[in-house]
Design an enzyme around this catalytic site. Structure first.
Site: not given
Length: 494
Positions: A185, A236-238, A241, A258, A294, A395
């Site tokens: 996706k 993606g972002s924390v 995640g 990641e 990232c 970030e």
């Protein structure tokens, strides 16, 4: 668009905009759509299907059915298919790089590199298929004990918007080579290269082995929650995640995550201003993905003794970056991928100014009228940044770098490690003892000494703390696509 441009787009954009699973293209009964635009110009690039949970279910079922046969295909035959797919990427490199530049806003030359390194990862994993092996374990007379490495089943990959081709093609080698089937996706902002890859690979893999579903959050949630998906790989972002991890908990899926980083570049007093200037530009990925990475080293710690000279060199080198349209071959840095990323970046620039940081360069739209319709932000450097400022702690995922001072090494290491993320770190010194000492003390999963940004095929990449789980781009990624079975055989005694 003029007529010439329209014909060019028609020739290079993917013809199919549906869902690709089971070796065929499908419309969605729900008929939801996501509009796609070129972030550099605002031009429409058509629409793709916004897959529903039902669509995802059909794709996973097709992948699961294909798995039963694909897992039994001899390993070297699977490797040949992966190699052939890599060769197709390279044969269409310019077209794919152009499409990626158009869809993401990343520079053409950088996206050409993404095509090449994706093919490199695929060839690497194809060459590792003989390492999908187990061990014999001595138990005693009359017993044979051995282990097997077997594929997991259906693997779901959910990619981010900054490297959609890399996160589709480059991340497919390990699961496919090990005998898993794949449902990809791509990010809803940048789905086009994944669809084009599905078109190019239509005759490479058996039906259902490689599948692509486009869509937004609902499609991602459905893929994560599906009980027949054995593993999720997510970039993606924390916060995203964490949501993936929570969604996967119900079926105890294997995970590779990641996630984000607020990575440090540490410049010691023996480093030259010139190399620091180039290191900051490279480490921030200004010329790669407009800072939307990232692993960007967006916190730069300059030693007091070289601070002023190094800052001046950083500003000079950042100011020379050629900002332009992503489809132009001489563009070094282009635009952000979406209105949301543009708004987020500009809001952090305002926060930096309000907190008292000094804007050393950038911080606004470029003056070039040719760039007025896109999500362009000048490469931006903030000086006089302190650790408590949000631009130093959060970030941004845009072309904004924060410059901080340090003098005491122990205190600097404490500051570098103070955040709850730790993906990468770049250390600049010609003192080998100090370099190795700092590399051992920083809490990051990937450390460069006198370098930044580069990845190498076969070298494990991943983060510490909340920057992720697992390692990719190496044999660790291959083995993480397998599970170990133990077989204990009692031999007949004579």
């Amino acid at each position: 668009m003029n007529e010439t441009t329209a014909h060019s787009l028609d020739a290079r954009l993917p013809r199919h905009r549906g869902l690709y699973y089971g070796g065929a293209w499908h419309d969605s009964p729900a008929r939801g759509e996501i509009a796609v635009i070129a972030p550099a110009t605002g031009e429409p690039l058509g629409a793709v299907v916004d897959a529903s949970a039902g669509d995802v279910d059909l794709a996973v079922k097709a992948a699961r059915e294909a798995f039963c046969a694909w897992r039994d295909v001899p390993a070297q035959e699977r490797a040949k298919a992966v190699r052939r797919a890599a060769q197709i990427l390279l044969a269409n490199a310019d077209e794919l790089a152009w499409l990626e530049a158009l869809d993401t806003g990343n520079p053409f030359q950088a996206m050409r590199f993404d095509v090449e390194i994706s093919a490199g990862y695929m060839e690497y994993f194809a060459g590792l298929v003989t390492e999908i092996k187990g061990d014999t374990i001595p138990i005693g007379p009359g017993t044979l004990n051995y282990t097997l490495r077997e594929p997991l089943g259906v693997v779901g990959r959910i990619g981010a918007f900054n490297h959609p081709l890399l996160f589709t093609a480059g991340k497919c080698g390990a699961p496919l080579a090990t005998g898993n089937t794949l449902v990809v996706k791509p990010a809803d902002q940048t789905p086009l290269s994944s669809l084009r890859i599905a078109e190019l690979w239509a005759d490479v893999f058996p039906p259902g082995v490689f599948n692509v579903v486009t869509g937004g959050r609902d499609a991602g949630v459905a893929l994560v929650a599906h009980p027949k998906v054995a593993k999720i790989g997510f970039i993606g972002s924390v916060p995203a995640g964490r949501a993936v991890m929570a969604g996967a908990a119900a079926s105890l899926k294997a995970l590779t995550l990641e996630l984000g980083g607020k990575n440090a570049l540490i410049a010691c007093e023996d480093a030259t201003p010139e190399e620091i200037g180039e290191g900051v530009v490279r480490g921030m990925n200004f010329r790669y993905v407009t800072g939307q990475s990232c692993n960007s080293t967006s916190r730069v710690f300059l030693h007091d003794r070289i601070h002023d000279a190094a800052l001046a060199e950083v500003v000079k080198k950042v100011g020379r970056i050629k900002v332009g349209l992503p489809t132009e071959r001489d563009t070094e840095m282009s635009c952000l991928t979406s209105q949301a990323q543009f708004d987020k970046t500009m809001s952090y620039i305002r926060l930096g100014l309000e907190a008292g940081a000094r804007l050393a360069c950038g911080g606004k739209r470029p003056a070039d009228p040719a760039l007025a319709k896109g999500f362009f932000v000048e490469p931006t450097v903030f000086a006089d940044v302190t650790d408590d400022m949000r631009i130093a702690r959060e970030e941004i995922f845009g072309p904004v770098v924060s410059i901080l001072r340090w003098s005491d090494e122990a205190d600097m290491v404490r500051r570098v490690n103070a955040l709850d993320v730790g993906l990468t770190c770049s250390i600049w010194t010609h003192d080998l003892d100090r370099a190795l000492r700092l590399a051992s003390r920083v809490e990051a999963g990937y450390v460069w000494v006198n370098g930044a940004s580069t990845h190498h095929v076969g070298v494990p990449f991943g983060g510490y703390k909340q920057s992720g789980i697992g390692r990719e781009e190496s044999i660790e990624e291959l083995l993480a696509c397998t599970q170990i079975k133990n077989v204990n055989v009692t031999l007949k005694r004579s």
